[in-house]
Motif scaffolding. Structure first.
Motif, PDB file in Angstrom:
ATOM      1  N   ARG A  95       0.823  -1.106   0.046  1.00  0.00           N
ATOM      2  CA  ARG A  95      -0.123  -0.031  -0.084  1.00  0.00           C
ATOM      3  C   ARG A  95       0.864   1.172   0.105  1.00  0.00           C
ATOM      4  O   ARG A  95       1.672   1.428   0.746  1.00  0.00           O
ATOM      5  CB  ARG A  95      -0.967  -0.161   1.226  1.00  0.00           C
ATOM      6  N   VAL A  96       0.617   2.292  -0.972  1.00  0.00           N
ATOM      7  CA  VAL A  96       1.326   3.387  -1.220  1.00  0.00           C
ATOM      8  C   VAL A  96       0.310   4.500  -0.433  1.00  0.00           C
ATOM      9  O   VAL A  96      -0.448   4.828  -0.944  1.00  0.00           O
ATOM     10  CB  VAL A  96       1.817   3.691  -2.701  1.00  0.00           C
ATOM     11  N   ALA A  97       0.926   5.179   0.496  1.00  0.00           N
ATOM     12  CA  ALA A  97       0.344   6.289   1.080  1.00  0.00           C
ATOM     13  C   ALA A  97       1.370   7.449   1.380  1.00  0.00           C
ATOM     14  O   ALA A  97       2.598   7.026   0.937  1.00  0.00           O
ATOM     15  CB  ALA A  97      -0.335   5.901   2.414  1.00  0.00           C
ATOM     16  N   ALA A 112       8.051   3.991  -2.039  1.00  0.00           N
ATOM     17  CA  ALA A 112       7.362   4.749  -2.908  1.00  0.00           C
ATOM     18  C   ALA A 112       6.420   5.706  -1.864  1.00  0.00           C
ATOM     19  O   ALA A 112       6.198   5.356  -0.811  1.00  0.00           O
ATOM     20  CB  ALA A 112       6.461   4.165  -3.835  1.00  0.00           C
ATOM     21  N   ARG A 113       5.954   6.806  -2.563  1.00  0.00           N
ATOM     22  CA  ARG A 113       4.996   7.757  -2.035  1.00  0.00           C
ATOM     23  C   ARG A 113       4.175   8.371  -2.974  1.00  0.00           C
ATOM     24  O   ARG A 113       4.664   8.712  -4.242  1.00  0.00           O
ATOM     25  CB  ARG A 113       5.654   8.665  -0.931  1.00  0.00           C
ATOM     26  N   PRO A 114       3.020   8.763  -2.844  1.00  0.00           N
ATOM     27  CA  PRO A 114       2.107   9.366  -3.788  1.00  0.00           C
ATOM     28  C   PRO A 114       2.566  10.848  -4.172  1.00  0.00           C
ATOM     29  O   PRO A 114       3.034  11.609  -3.238  1.00  0.00           O
ATOM     30  CB  PRO A 114       0.731   9.406  -3.287  1.00  0.00           C
ATOM     31  N   ALA A 115       2.283  11.142  -5.282  1.00  0.00           N
ATOM     32  CA  ALA A 115       2.507  12.726  -5.719  1.00  0.00           C
ATOM     33  C   ALA A 115       1.635  13.531  -4.919  1.00  0.00           C
ATOM     34  O   ALA A 115       2.075  14.753  -4.423  1.00  0.00           O
ATOM     35  CB  ALA A 115       2.458  13.015  -7.090  1.00  0.00           C
ATOM     36  N   ASN A 116       0.471  13.206  -4.773  1.00  0.00           N
ATOM     37  CA  ASN A 116      -0.524  14.000  -3.910  1.00  0.00           C
ATOM     38  C   ASN A 116      -0.683  13.203  -2.468  1.00  0.00           C
ATOM     39  O   ASN A 116      -1.076  12.042  -2.794  1.00  0.00           O
ATOM     40  CB  ASN A 116      -2.167  13.914  -4.734  1.00  0.00           C
ATOM     41  N   ASP A 117      -0.315  13.845  -1.430  1.00  0.00           N
ATOM     42  CA  ASP A 117      -0.432  13.325  -0.213  1.00  0.00           C
ATOM     43  C   ASP A 117      -1.525  12.533   0.234  1.00  0.00           C
ATOM     44  O   ASP A 117      -1.473  11.737   1.189  1.00  0.00           O
ATOM     45  CB  ASP A 117       0.108  14.392   0.790  1.00  0.00           C
ATOM     46  N   ASP A 118      -2.830  13.012  -0.252  1.00  0.00           N
ATOM     47  CA  ASP A 118      -3.958  12.429   0.082  1.00  0.00           C
ATOM     48  C   ASP A 118      -4.434  10.990  -0.721  1.00  0.00           C
ATOM     49  O   ASP A 118      -5.204  10.287  -0.318  1.00  0.00           O
ATOM     50  CB  ASP A 118      -5.077  13.415  -0.141  1.00  0.00           C
ATOM     51  N   VAL A 129       5.474   6.772 -12.554  1.00  0.00           N
ATOM     52  CA  VAL A 129       6.593   7.650 -11.552  1.00  0.00           C
ATOM     53  C   VAL A 129       6.637   8.754 -12.003  1.00  0.00           C
ATOM     54  O   VAL A 129       7.031   9.344 -13.297  1.00  0.00           O
ATOM     55  CB  VAL A 129       8.247   6.802 -11.783  1.00  0.00           C
ATOM     56  N   VAL A 130       6.369   9.777 -11.011  1.00  0.00           N
ATOM     57  CA  VAL A 130       6.485  11.284 -11.521  1.00  0.00           C
ATOM     58  C   VAL A 130       7.887  11.808 -11.509  1.00  0.00           C
ATOM     59  O   VAL A 130       8.466  12.339 -12.470  1.00  0.00           O
ATOM     60  CB  VAL A 130       5.656  11.986 -10.555  1.00  0.00           C
ATOM     61  N   HIS A 131       8.820  11.466 -10.200  1.00  0.00           N
ATOM     62  CA  HIS A 131      10.082  11.733 -10.253  1.00  0.00           C
ATOM     63  C   HIS A 131      10.728  11.118  -8.957  1.00  0.00           C
ATOM     64  O   HIS A 131       9.914  10.370  -8.362  1.00  0.00           O
ATOM     65  CB  HIS A 131      10.226  13.244  -9.947  1.00  0.00           C
ATOM     66  N   ILE A 132      11.868  10.864  -9.020  1.00  0.00           N
ATOM     67  CA  ILE A 132      12.678  10.001  -7.883  1.00  0.00           C
ATOM     68  C   ILE A 132      13.205  11.362  -6.897  1.00  0.00           C
ATOM     69  O   ILE A 132      13.793  12.197  -7.219  1.00  0.00           O
ATOM     70  CB  ILE A 132      13.919   9.376  -8.555  1.00  0.00           C
ATOM     71  N   GLU A 133      12.860  10.971  -5.771  1.00  0.00           N
ATOM     72  CA  GLU A 133      13.364  11.860  -4.499  1.00  0.00           C
ATOM     73  C   GLU A 133      14.419  10.842  -3.756  1.00  0.00           C
ATOM     74  O   GLU A 133      14.166  10.061  -2.937  1.00  0.00           O
ATOM     75  CB  GLU A 133      12.306  12.337  -3.693  1.00  0.00           C
ATOM     76  N   GLY A 134      15.621  10.853  -4.014  1.00  0.00           N
ATOM     77  CA  GLY A 134      16.835  10.221  -3.271  1.00  0.00           C
ATOM     78  C   GLY A 134      16.397   8.658  -3.600  1.00  0.00           C
ATOM     79  O   GLY A 134      16.339   8.224  -4.922  1.00  0.00           O
ATOM     80  N   ALA A 135      16.015   8.032  -2.806  1.00  0.00           N
ATOM     81  CA  ALA A 135      15.722   6.180  -2.882  1.00  0.00           C
ATOM     82  C   ALA A 135      13.980   6.143  -2.994  1.00  0.00           C
ATOM     83  O   ALA A 135      13.931   4.936  -2.786  1.00  0.00           O
ATOM     84  CB  ALA A 135      16.310   5.571  -1.985  1.00  0.00           C
ATOM     85  N   THR A 136      13.248   7.180  -3.349  1.00  0.00           N
ATOM     86  CA  THR A 136      11.799   7.197  -3.129  1.00  0.00           C
ATOM     87  C   THR A 136      11.370   7.580  -4.488  1.00  0.00           C
ATOM     88  O   THR A 136      11.727   8.412  -5.253  1.00  0.00           O
ATOM     89  CB  THR A 136      11.245   7.837  -2.014  1.00  0.00           C
ATOM     90  N   ALA A 137      10.466   6.707  -4.994  1.00  0.00           N
ATOM     91  CA  ALA A 137       9.736   6.916  -6.341  1.00  0.00           C
ATOM     92  C   ALA A 137       8.469   7.701  -5.964  1.00  0.00           C
ATOM     93  O   ALA A 137       7.589   7.314  -5.309  1.00  0.00           O
ATOM     94  CB  ALA A 137       9.366   5.680  -6.994  1.00  0.00           C
ATOM     95  N   VAL A 138       8.256   8.791  -6.588  1.00  0.00           N
ATOM     96  CA  VAL A 138       6.996   9.695  -6.289  1.00  0.00           C
ATOM     97  C   VAL A 138       6.080   9.274  -7.393  1.00  0.00           C
ATOM     98  O   VAL A 138       6.418   9.365  -8.575  1.00  0.00           O
ATOM     99  CB  VAL A 138       7.374  11.052  -6.301  1.00  0.00           C
ATOM    100  N   VAL A 139       5.097   8.660  -6.942  1.00  0.00           N
ATOM    101  CA  VAL A 139       4.060   8.007  -7.972  1.00  0.00           C
ATOM    102  C   VAL A 139       2.663   8.778  -8.060  1.00  0.00           C
ATOM    103  O   VAL A 139       2.288   9.210  -7.431  1.00  0.00           O
ATOM    104  CB  VAL A 139       4.012   6.566  -7.788  1.00  0.00           C
ATOM    105  N   GLN A 140       1.982   8.284  -9.342  1.00  0.00           N
ATOM    106  CA  GLN A 140       0.530   8.872  -9.274  1.00  0.00           C
ATOM    107  C   GLN A 140      -0.217   7.836 -10.131  1.00  0.00           C
ATOM    108  O   GLN A 140       0.427   6.991 -10.890  1.00  0.00           O
ATOM    109  CB  GLN A 140       0.542  10.169 -10.055  1.00  0.00           C
ATOM    110  N   LYS A 141      -1.633   7.519  -9.994  1.00  0.00           N
ATOM    111  CA  LYS A 141      -2.182   6.769 -10.278  1.00  0.00           C
ATOM    112  C   LYS A 141      -1.975   6.744 -12.141  1.00  0.00           C
ATOM    113  O   LYS A 141      -2.093   8.010 -12.710  1.00  0.00           O
ATOM    114  CB  LYS A 141      -3.737   6.809  -9.990  1.00  0.00           C
TER     115      LYS A 141
END
Length: 143
Positions: A95-97, A112-118, A129-141
């Motif tokens: 689960r990505v939250a 991973a974490r979502p691009a929109n925090d909600d 994948v929207v972008h990479i922050e360090g070792a975390t993929a920022v993603v969106q549906k």
């Protein structure tokens, strides 16, 4: 003690002190001392050795140091392989939250974490994948 050995010890001491500062100044002086050590094998005159030390040190400070500093500070941010992952599709494994989650991206597991925090994505969802922050993929549906 031979003069060449004294110049060599000075060069090593300056190079060692450079490891503590990281400014590349003492390293250039160490290069001058190394050149003076070499010149002491040819010239017995201490004034000539001092002049070689001075000239080589100034040349290294004026020419070599700026080139090395530009090279070391020319970082362009994110490494190219990580930047290449942007825009790729990933499969949600856990689960990505806002503060949790894992995705499978290019055969590897990434936090991973979502691009929109909600937003919340469940296992099995496909995301981009929207972008990479360090070792975390920022993603969106994927829509």
């Amino acid at each position: 003690m031979p003069v060449a050995l004294i110049w060599l010890i000075a060069a090593l001491a300056l190079a060692g002190a450079e490891a503590l500062t990281g400014d590349l100044f003492l390293l250039m002086l160490g290069g001058g001392a190394l050149a003076a050590a070499g010149s002491s094998l040819v010239f017995d005159d201490l004034w000539v050795q001092g002049a070689v030390f001075l000239v080589v040190s100034i040349l290294m400070l004026a020419v070599v140091r700026p080139v090395l500093r530009r090279h070391f500070t020319s970082g362009e941010g994110m490494p190219v392989p990580a930047k290449a992952l942007e825009g790729k599709s990933a499969l949600v494994l856990d689960r990505v939250a806002r503060h949790e989650g894992q995705v499978k991206l290019d055969g590897e597991i990434w936090s991973a974490r979502p691009a929109n925090d909600d937003d919340v994505y469940e296992p099995g969802d496909h995301v981009t994948v929207v972008h990479i922050e360090g070792a975390t993929a920022v993603v969106q549906k994927v829509v």
